[in-house]
Write a protein that holds these residues in place. Structure first.
Motif, short mmCIF file in Angstrom:
data_model
loop_
_atom_site.label_atom_id
_atom_site.label_comp_id
_atom_site.label_asym_id
_atom_site.label_seq_id
_atom_site.Cartn_x
_atom_site.Cartn_y
_atom_site.Cartn_z
N TYR A 171 -50.91 -29.05 -94.86
CA TYR A 171 -52.30 -28.61 -94.82
C TYR A 171 -52.38 -27.09 -94.71
O TYR A 171 -51.48 -26.44 -94.17
CB TYR A 171 -53.02 -29.22 -93.62
N GLN B 206 -55.49 -24.85 -93.27
CA GLN B 206 -56.84 -24.66 -92.77
C GLN B 206 -57.22 -23.20 -92.94
O GLN B 206 -56.53 -22.32 -92.43
CB GLN B 206 -56.92 -25.06 -91.29
N ARG C 175 -60.24 -26.78 -96.03
CA ARG C 175 -58.90 -27.26 -95.70
C ARG C 175 -58.25 -27.81 -96.96
O ARG C 175 -58.78 -28.73 -97.60
CB ARG C 175 -58.93 -28.35 -94.62
N SER D 136 -65.33 -22.26 -94.30
CA SER D 136 -63.99 -22.82 -94.11
C SER D 136 -63.69 -23.86 -95.18
O SER D 136 -64.60 -24.51 -95.72
CB SER D 136 -63.89 -23.50 -92.74
#
Length: 122
Positions: free
Chosen positions: A80, A82, A19, A17
């Motif tokens: 943002y 994600q 961000r 992951s």
């Protein structure tokens, strides 16, 4: 005039992951729809996520649905992205974009940042 500055890109393994963040400065943040588009080598740019100015409704490219989430914080003037369960095909330069009173991804955004590189290794 609007300036968009992205951060948060990098190298990650598949399944990982990241961000991304985008700081919006200049004209009023709340007057703009915001999104993220990406461009991989040899490919055309594509919008992967967009959040509408008036509706706050988010839309996503089919390729990232269920894995990416766009959000924004008006107090921080920041957008943002994600990104979860990243795949090698997600490798690209990611650009933040702003569209004056936009509620859907534009063909050509009013403003675009300089981009941040995301590389996903297999």
């Amino acid at each position: 005039q609007v300036e968009l500055v992205e951060s948060g890109g990098g190298l990650v393994q598949a399944g990982g992951s990241l961000r991304l963040s985008c700081l919006h400065s200049g004209r009023a943040f709340v007057n703009y729809g915001h999104g993220w588009l990406r461009q991989a080598p040899g490919k055309a740019p594509e919008f992967v996520a967009f959040i509408g100015w008036s509706t706050d409704r988010s839309t996503y490219a089919d390729s990232v649905k269920g894995r990416f989430t766009i959000s924004r914080d008006s107090a921080k003037r920041t957008v943002y992205l994600q990104m979860n369960d990243l795949k090698p095909d997600d490798t690209a330069i990611y650009y933040c974009a702003a569209q004056f009173r936009g509620d859907s991804p534009p063909r050509t955004p009013d403003y675009r940042g300089q981009g941040t590189q995301v590389t996903v290794s297999s």
